[in-house]
Motif scaffolding. Structure first.
Motif, short mmCIF file in Angstrom:
data_model
loop_
_atom_site.label_atom_id
_atom_site.label_comp_id
_atom_site.label_asym_id
_atom_site.label_seq_id
_atom_site.Cartn_x
_atom_site.Cartn_y
_atom_site.Cartn_z
N ASP A 127 0.83 -1.21 0.00
CA ASP A 127 0.00 0.00 0.00
C ASP A 127 0.86 1.26 0.00
O ASP A 127 0.57 2.23 -0.71
N ILE B 189 2.54 1.62 -3.53
CA ILE B 189 1.57 1.96 -4.56
C ILE B 189 1.10 3.41 -4.40
O ILE B 189 0.91 4.14 -5.39
N ALA B 190 0.90 3.85 -3.15
CA ALA B 190 0.49 5.23 -2.90
C ALA B 190 1.54 6.22 -3.41
O ALA B 190 1.19 7.32 -3.86
N ASP B 191 2.82 5.84 -3.36
CA ASP B 191 3.88 6.74 -3.81
C ASP B 191 3.93 6.89 -5.32
O ASP B 191 4.62 7.77 -5.84
N ARG B 192 3.23 6.04 -6.05
CA ARG B 192 3.21 6.16 -7.51
C ARG B 192 2.43 7.37 -7.95
O ARG B 192 2.59 7.85 -9.07
N LYS B 193 1.55 7.84 -7.11
CA LYS B 193 0.64 8.93 -7.52
C LYS B 193 1.36 10.28 -7.52
O LYS B 193 2.28 10.50 -6.79
#
Length: 404
Positions: free
Chosen positions: A397, A400-404
């Protein structure tokens, strides 16, 4: 091999030496691909060598030097760094060329004596920041870079051709197999070996590296000539940016490094559960290391690359698994930061491994701990498997959150 050839009388030539016999750097870091000792000679009104080579490689070095300069005399050797892989040629040069001067800063000249290299006062030139050495066409100036990675380290800059002789900065493990320039070589090996070199040799000194990069930010650089590895004449901006990230301990890629110590397989099983669930969540780069098998220099280099780290250990005599402790010590010593951290481990009747990793996490304030540490007794039960899956999902999580 020429670096610059604008005029046949005023050339800069690489006279470095490949060492494929050496097995370990500083007697502890494996060298799968050997190493190169880069040395350069400037042919001008005055002849100047920049850095020597390891003493045991002097034969090849002097053959290349003599083939380049013929019967001309050498006027200067600049010592950007006094470790033996840079200074090993000085004693022989002093004997071979009676008028040669050794150019270095005050600290480097004094440290040479500690290495049993006695440079007479009348054969030493002590330079300070931005002093200029005039060779004729080429004008060399000096930039002190203390603690990158020794206190006397400096770089030499040729203001004529805009070449930075960068000492150990921008260096790499790996011998040069034909090509010496980065745009001529397959970079797959060197990209990893450069990071392994930086993280294990220079990595602790991020603040001094940043200071040097700031100092050089206004300097035009056409070519970077380090003391080891490829010469960078293309993608100068990109390699400097990469160095900046390494200096700040910023990961360069999404991914998770899992390192564990296991005696009977239970902790190893836990690592496999974590890795599999991370893969299920779409984390493509999951690298799992058994700390008892893989040399820590490779583990350290991989940690430097990726955003997340999960550490696990069994209990061993009420403490951490012995092969995990040196890794924790080195990470503490370097001050690892800017990473997500997960913790897991195993015990039979009394713990110790997880406790030590938690102490490690508490010591380094730059790490963000993800989830609660998981410590299991014995084999992994279905309930304990669910706890591990939960930890893996929490880590996924975050990434994946850092991809934004």
């Amino acid at each position: 091999m020429l670096l610059m050839n604008q005029n046949s009388c005023f050339s800069i030539v690489w006279i470095g030496v490949n060492d494929r016999k050496i097995e370990k750097w500083e007697s502890h870091i494996p060298l799968d691909f050997g190493v190169t000792y880069n040395s350069y000679v400037i042919l001008d009104e005055k002849i100047c060598i920049i850095d020597g080579v390891e003493e045991g490689e002097n034969g090849d070095f002097f053959r290349k030097l003599e083939a380049t300069i013929g019967d001309r005399q050498v006027d200067y050797i600049i010592i950007n760094h006094v470790e033996p892989d840079h200074s090993g040629s000085i004693k022989s040069l002093l004997k071979m060329y009676p008028n040669i001067k050794v150019v270095g800063n005050a600290k480097s000249i004094s440290i040479l004596k500690l290495l049993d290299i006695d440079v007479p006062d009348d054969r030493a030139i002590v330079v300070k920041e931005k002093d200029i050495l005039d060779l004729g066409k080429h004008k060399l100036t000096f930039y002190l870079m203390p603690m990158v990675h020794w206190p006397e380290s400096m770089a030499t800059y040729d203001t004529t051709d805009k070449i930075l002789f960068s000492n150990d900065a921008f260096g790499s493990f790996g011998a040069l197999d034909g090509a010496i320039f980065n745009d001529e070589a397959n970079l797959n090996i060197f990209e990893n070996e450069m990071r392994r070199y930086y993280s294990n040799i220079v990595g602790k000194f991020g603040a001094p590296v940043n200071a040097v990069l700031k100092k050089l930010s206004s300097v035009e650089i056409s070519c970077i000539c380090p003391s080891h590895g490829l010469i960078w004449r293309k993608y100068i901006k990109e390699i400097i940016e990469r160095y900046q990230k390494w200096a700040n301990m910023e990961p360069t890629k999404e991914g998770v490094v899992i390192v564990y110590g296991s005696m009977y397989g239970h902790t190893a099983e836990m690592a496999e559960v974590l890795g599999r669930e991370l893969g299920n969540r779409g984390i493509k780069d999951v690298i799992i290391y058994d700390s008892s098998k893989t040399d820590h220099s490779y583990i350290f280099s991989t940690i430097w690359k990726y955003k997340a780290l999960i550490l696990g250990s069994c209990a061993h005599n009420n403490d951490i698994y012995p092969k995990m402790e040196p890794l924790l010590h080195k990470l503490e010593n370097y001050g690892l930061k800017n990473r997500y951290l997960g913790i897991f481990g195993n015990m039979m009747w009394s713990g110790g491994g997880v406790k030590r990793i938690k102490e490690f996490a508490d010591t380094l304030t730059g790490l963000e701990q993800v989830g609660e540490p998981i410590e299991i007794k014995g084999h992994v039960t279905p309930a304990e498997r669910d706890r591990l899956i939960e930890l893996a999902n929490l880590m996924a999580d975050k990434l994946i959150a850092d991809r934004k």
